[in-house]
Design a protein around this motif. Structure first.
Motif, PDB file in Angstrom:
ATOM      1  N   THR A  27      -6.111  40.237 -29.745  1.00  0.00           N
ATOM      2  CA  THR A  27      -6.695  39.130 -28.774  1.00  0.00           C
ATOM      3  C   THR A  27      -8.045  38.770 -29.221  1.00  0.00           C
ATOM      4  N   SER A  29     -10.180  36.623 -27.998  1.00  0.00           N
ATOM      5  CA  SER A  29     -11.171  36.318 -27.050  1.00  0.00           C
ATOM      6  C   SER A  29     -11.759  37.494 -26.180  1.00  0.00           C
ATOM      7  N   SER A  53     -17.526  35.790 -25.078  1.00  0.00           N
ATOM      8  CA  SER A  53     -17.632  34.657 -24.269  1.00  0.00           C
ATOM      9  C   SER A  53     -18.400  33.475 -24.920  1.00  0.00           C
ATOM     10  N   ASP A  72     -15.068  29.573 -31.395  1.00  0.00           N
ATOM     11  CA  ASP A  72     -13.840  28.662 -30.708  1.00  0.00           C
ATOM     12  C   ASP A  72     -12.791  29.594 -30.331  1.00  0.00           C
ATOM     13  N   ASN A  73     -12.630  30.196 -29.062  1.00  0.00           N
ATOM     14  CA  ASN A  73     -11.760  30.888 -28.663  1.00  0.00           C
ATOM     15  C   ASN A  73     -10.445  30.393 -28.775  1.00  0.00           C
ATOM     16  N   ALA A  74     -10.241  29.024 -28.507  1.00  0.00           N
ATOM     17  CA  ALA A  74      -8.981  28.200 -28.519  1.00  0.00           C
ATOM     18  C   ALA A  74      -8.551  28.247 -29.976  1.00  0.00           C
ATOM     19  N   LYS A  75      -9.446  28.460 -30.810  1.00  0.00           N
ATOM     20  CA  LYS A  75      -8.797  28.299 -32.452  1.00  0.00           C
ATOM     21  C   LYS A  75      -8.938  29.783 -32.960  1.00  0.00           C
ATOM     22  N   ASN A  76      -9.450  30.878 -32.206  1.00  0.00           N
ATOM     23  CA  ASN A  76      -9.460  31.913 -32.848  1.00  0.00           C
ATOM     24  C   ASN A  76     -10.587  32.089 -34.115  1.00  0.00           C
TER      25      ASN A  76
END
Length: 120
Positions: A27, A29, A53, A72-76
């Protein structure tokens, strides 16, 4: 967890480069991410770290103002923007995942490294 660092290369002094590190598995994020570097004949050293964060960042004192870590957590993916590069920044740059720390031993997962060469 697998970490893939890329974006290194040859750049002239005073130039810029952006490194990326893509994570898969786990995970992304939930964990802090960091960059370390190792120059020939030297020990691996801390460069920068960012909290899960993105709200907290840490930098090696000597690099503050020239390097910027982001994620960028959406893009890991975690990034390292390097500006005003100097020949002494030449190194293999590694990304790592773990707690927010400047200590190498705190990190369990490491990328394979990407080479950065800064010519004078």
């Amino acid at each position: 967890v697998q970490l893939q660092a890329y974006g290194g290369g040859l750049v002239q002094a005073r130039g810029s480069l952006r490194l990326s590190c893509a994570a898969s598995g786990g995970t992304f994020s939930a964990y802090s991410m960091s960059w370390f570097r190792q120059s020939p004949g030297k020990e691996r050293e801390f460069v920068a770290a960012i909290s899960w964060s993105g709200g907290t960042t840490l930098y090696a004192d000597s690099l503050k103002g020239r390097f910027t870590i982001s994620r960028d957590n959406a893009k890991n993916t975690v990034y390292l923007q390097m500006n005003s590069l100097r020949p002494e920044d030449t190194a293999v740059y590694y990304c790592a995942q773990g707690p927010l720390s400047i200590t190498i031993g705190s990190y369990n997962y490491w990328g394979q490294g990407t080479h950065v060469t800064v010519s004078s």
